[in-house]
Design an enzyme around this catalytic site. Structure first.
Site, PDB file in Angstrom:
ATOM      1  N   ARG A  97     -10.302 -11.612   2.010  1.00 51.46           N
ATOM      2  CA  ARG A  97     -11.088 -12.719   1.466  1.00 51.46           C
ATOM      3  C   ARG A  97     -10.340 -14.033   1.559  1.00 51.46           C
ATOM      4  O   ARG A  97     -10.945 -15.098   1.613  1.00 51.46           O
ATOM      5  CB  ARG A  97     -11.528 -12.381   0.029  1.00 51.46           C
ATOM      6  CG  ARG A  97     -10.395 -12.175  -0.933  1.00 51.46           C
ATOM      7  CD  ARG A  97     -10.830 -11.431  -2.190  1.00 51.46           C
ATOM      8  NE  ARG A  97     -10.926  -9.986  -1.987  1.00 51.46           N
ATOM      9  CZ  ARG A  97     -11.283  -9.125  -2.937  1.00 51.46           C
ATOM     10  NH1 ARG A  97     -11.619  -9.549  -4.135  1.00 51.46           N
ATOM     11  NH2 ARG A  97     -11.330  -7.832  -2.681  1.00 51.46           N
ATOM     12  N   LYS A 116       0.836  -1.199   0.000  1.00 48.93           N
ATOM     13  CA  LYS A 116       0.000   0.000   0.000  1.00 48.93           C
ATOM     14  C   LYS A 116       0.873   1.253   0.000  1.00 48.93           C
ATOM     15  O   LYS A 116       2.011   1.212   0.470  1.00 48.93           O
ATOM     16  CB  LYS A 116      -0.871   0.015   1.273  1.00 48.93           C
ATOM     17  CG  LYS A 116      -1.998  -0.992   1.279  1.00 48.93           C
ATOM     18  CD  LYS A 116      -2.828  -0.861   2.543  1.00 48.93           C
ATOM     19  CE  LYS A 116      -3.983  -1.853   2.548  1.00 48.93           C
ATOM     20  NZ  LYS A 116      -4.987  -1.636   1.500  1.00 48.93           N
TER      21      LYS A 116
HETATM   22  N1  BES Z   1      -8.259  -3.715   4.329  1.00 47.56           N
HETATM   23  C1  BES Z   1      -8.333  -3.353   2.948  1.00 47.56           C
HETATM   24  C2  BES Z   1      -9.598  -2.569   2.621  1.00 47.56           C
HETATM   25  C3  BES Z   1      -9.644  -1.155   3.137  1.00 47.56           C
HETATM   26  C4  BES Z   1      -8.828  -0.183   2.600  1.00 47.56           C
HETATM   27  C5  BES Z   1     -10.527  -0.824   4.124  1.00 47.56           C
HETATM   28  C6  BES Z   1      -8.896   1.113   3.086  1.00 47.56           C
HETATM   29  C7  BES Z   1     -10.611   0.472   4.588  1.00 47.56           C
HETATM   30  C8  BES Z   1      -9.789   1.445   4.080  1.00 47.56           C
HETATM   31  C9  BES Z   1      -8.330  -4.595   2.093  1.00 47.56           C
HETATM   32  O1  BES Z   1      -7.535  -5.631   2.540  1.00 47.56           O
HETATM   33  C10 BES Z   1      -7.793  -4.190   0.775  1.00 47.56           C
HETATM   34  O2  BES Z   1      -6.661  -3.830   0.702  1.00 47.56           O
HETATM   35  N2  BES Z   1      -8.629  -4.272  -0.253  1.00 47.56           N
HETATM   36  C11 BES Z   1      -8.253  -3.887  -1.566  1.00 47.56           C
HETATM   37  C12 BES Z   1      -8.816  -4.904  -2.528  1.00 47.56           C
HETATM   38  C13 BES Z   1      -8.310  -4.760  -3.924  1.00 47.56           C
HETATM   39  C14 BES Z   1      -6.846  -5.110  -3.988  1.00 47.56           C
HETATM   40  C15 BES Z   1      -9.111  -5.674  -4.826  1.00 47.56           C
HETATM   41  C16 BES Z   1      -8.811  -2.495  -1.849  1.00 47.56           C
HETATM   42  O3  BES Z   1      -9.930  -2.200  -1.435  1.00 47.56           O
HETATM   43  O4  BES Z   1      -8.104  -1.708  -2.463  1.00 47.56           O
HETATM   44 MN    MN Z   2      -5.538  -5.448   1.916  1.00 48.00          MN
END
Ligand code: BES
Ligand code: MN
Ligand code: ZN
Length: 495
Positions: free
Chosen positions: A353, A279
């Site tokens: 997931r 990230k």
């Molecule tokens: N924990 C995150 C989702 C998230 C991000 C929640 C920011 C709240 C604030 C999750 O694990 C994630 O990174 N999801 C990705 C999925 C994508 C790679 C398909 C996302 O939402 O960008």
């Molecule tokens: Mn994630």
């Protein structure tokens, strides 16, 4: 917080505040008071010190003819039947705000004088007000600090209610406080630093909660056990971390012996760096909140224990840390899930997931009446719904409807999204049964589509709580949601 229910205005209430509602265009409260008090209040109102805006307050001191040292006048707005619980919540927040940083230790609310919508009973109003006012007393004190914050002064919530309502109001208000206590645990776990709140920490906490409660049996699976079972999707997430994963089950049996349990599953990613699909660093600290689904499960189990809820509820937590490392999963890796289906990991940041899919298969052994999982699963959910409500999706329309209704009743709202077959093809993979991402469009739905493939053998709903579990900015902190909604739903399931 203590609850008291009395049938008339207390004559001795040394450091209390009495709350009185004032309708939009009125210059007197909607409650009959001694003449001396009523005219003093009317004088103050005529001066125009109470704004006409709904929920604004004016605190008066030493009103003649009253035994309480403070009166909180609160403006009420137009009543909307469809916003009953939201209205009560806003009123309760206004009252809490008015008494913050005062010495008041007892807030007295005349239920009959609370301008509540006819769609709510007095007991329901008391429960919701108790939840909101008690939850507002929360302070995070888990980390050592030299500068100590002053403990909150509000100790007692007193309801004045008709005699025949006393028992019901008392029980409901106590439930409200128990829900706030559960939310406090959820907030504490969310707010804890990620170097402290690890998967192992959560496992130990579950064990501690099980000790001394004959109704709750706790089990904690370590990575060796999970490996033996074949939970390779789950384990692929923690492989890049020094913190070993934990699969935690808190099996609470408060209901009938043979009644099928309700299973709650929480995403417990104690820190989500994204892994190799790392990230951006801005605000990455907030990914300590990626275990708020798990924290919600803990909060709900605590309320079940406190209320001795007559229901069988199993709280399951999938705890892991997502870190980049030489051992971490690569984009392109293929893993076999506990269900036997294979997954191509195209993005290691879609890790929630991966821990959830194996957990959803694992809970089949409990022969659940229903499974509800909650997860801070997708940023896309925040794009779609903002920070107002969670998203709910599932394979059982009745279950989804029940959760929607519980959200409305508790002012902890959730909104349905379609889990249609049409979206499933976005998960197609050239090299495995499915990919772990479905591309940019409808990210919340395709994440739920992925989970649905592991939840085919029981009624199931998924709550994406990414937008509601915590607040950013100056008031950064966990919210304790969706504990109120889930408790409302669970209490409706008690027969
Ligand atoms: N924990 C995150 C989702 C998230 C991000 C929640 C920011 C709240 C604030 C999750 O694990 C994630 O990174 N999801 C990705 C999925 C994508 C790679 C398909 C996302 O939402 O960008
Ligand atoms: Mn994630
Ligand atoms: Zn995550």
């Amino acid at each position: 917080m203590d609850i008291a229910v009395v049938n008339k205005l207390p004559t001795r209430a040394a450091n209390a505040a009495l709350v009185l509602c004032v309708a939009e265009k009125k210059n007197s409260p909607q409650y009959s008071l001694p003449a001396e008090a009523a005219s003093a209040i009317t004088r103050a109102l005529k001066r125009g010190d109470l704004p006409k805006t709904a929920n604004k307050t004016l605190v008066l001191h030493d009103v003649p003819g009253l035994s309480v040292p403070r009166v909180v006048l609160q403006r009420t707005g137009k009543l909307r039947k469809d916003r009953a619980s939201a209205t009560i919540t806003e009123q309760a927040l206004g009252i809490s705000d008015a008494l913050k940083n005062t010495g008041c230790d007892n807030v007295i609310i005349v239920l009959e004088a609370i301008d509540h919508p006819s769609t709510m009973t007095a007991a329901a109003v008391a429960q919701l007000m108790a939840t909101v006012i008690a939850a507002e007393q929360y302070q995070f004190t888990e980390h050592p600090r030299q500068e100590k914050s002053a403990p909150s002064a509000l100790k007692t919530l007193t309801f004045v209610a008709d005699k025949k309502l006393t028992t019901g109001v008392k029980r409901s208000a106590a439930r409200g406080v128990a829900i706030a206590d559960g939310m406090a645990l959820t907030k504490n776990l969310g707010n804890l630093a990620p170097n402290i709140c690890t998967p192992d920490y959560l496992g130990k906490l579950a064990r501690k909660m099980g000790k001394g409660d004959t109704k709750m049996k706790v089990s904690v699976l370590d990575e060796a056990r999970m490996e033996k079972l074949g939970m390779h999707a789950f384990l692929s997430v923690s492989r890049g971390s020094r913190q070993p994963a934990r699969l935690i089950a808190m099996d609470y049996r408060g209901g009938k012996k043979n009644a099928k349990p309700i299973v709650l599953v929480g995403k417990g990613v104690t820190f989500d760096t994204g892994g190799i699909s790392i990230k951006p660093s801005a605000a990455m600290d907030e990914m300590k909140y990626d275990m708020c689904g798990a924290a919600t499960v803990f909060g709900v189990m605590k309320v079940c224990q406190a209320l001795q809820l007559e229901l069988n509820v199993i709280g399951v937590v999938a705890a892991a840390e997502n870190m980049p490392d030489g051992e971490a999963s690569r984009p392109g890796d293929v893993v076999t899930t506990l269900s036997g289906q294979s997954v191509e990991i195209l993005n290691t940041d879609a890790e929630g997931r991966l821990v959830l899919c194996d957990t959803l298969t694992w809970v089949e052994q409990f022969k659940p009446k229903a499974v509800v999982d909650m997860a801070t699963l997708t940023g896309a959910c925040i794009v779609a719904l903002g920070h107002v409500c969670s998203a709910v999706l599932g394979n059982d329309d009745d279950l989804v409807d029940e959760l929607y209704a519980a959200g409305q009743a508790s002012a902890d709202t959730t909104w349905p999204m379609p889990l249609w077959q049409d979206y499933q093809s976005q998960l197609d993979s050239n090299f495995a049964d499915m990919a772990n991402i479905g591309g940019a469009p409808a990210g919340t739905i395709t994440a739920a589509c992925f989970l649905s493939r592991f939840a085919e053998n029981y009624p199931w709903a998924h709550l994406d709580i990414a937008g509601i579990a915590w607040k950013s900015g100056a008031n950064k902190g966990a919210t304790g949601r969706p504990v109120p909604m889930l408790m409302h739903w669970l209490m409706s399931q008690v027969r």
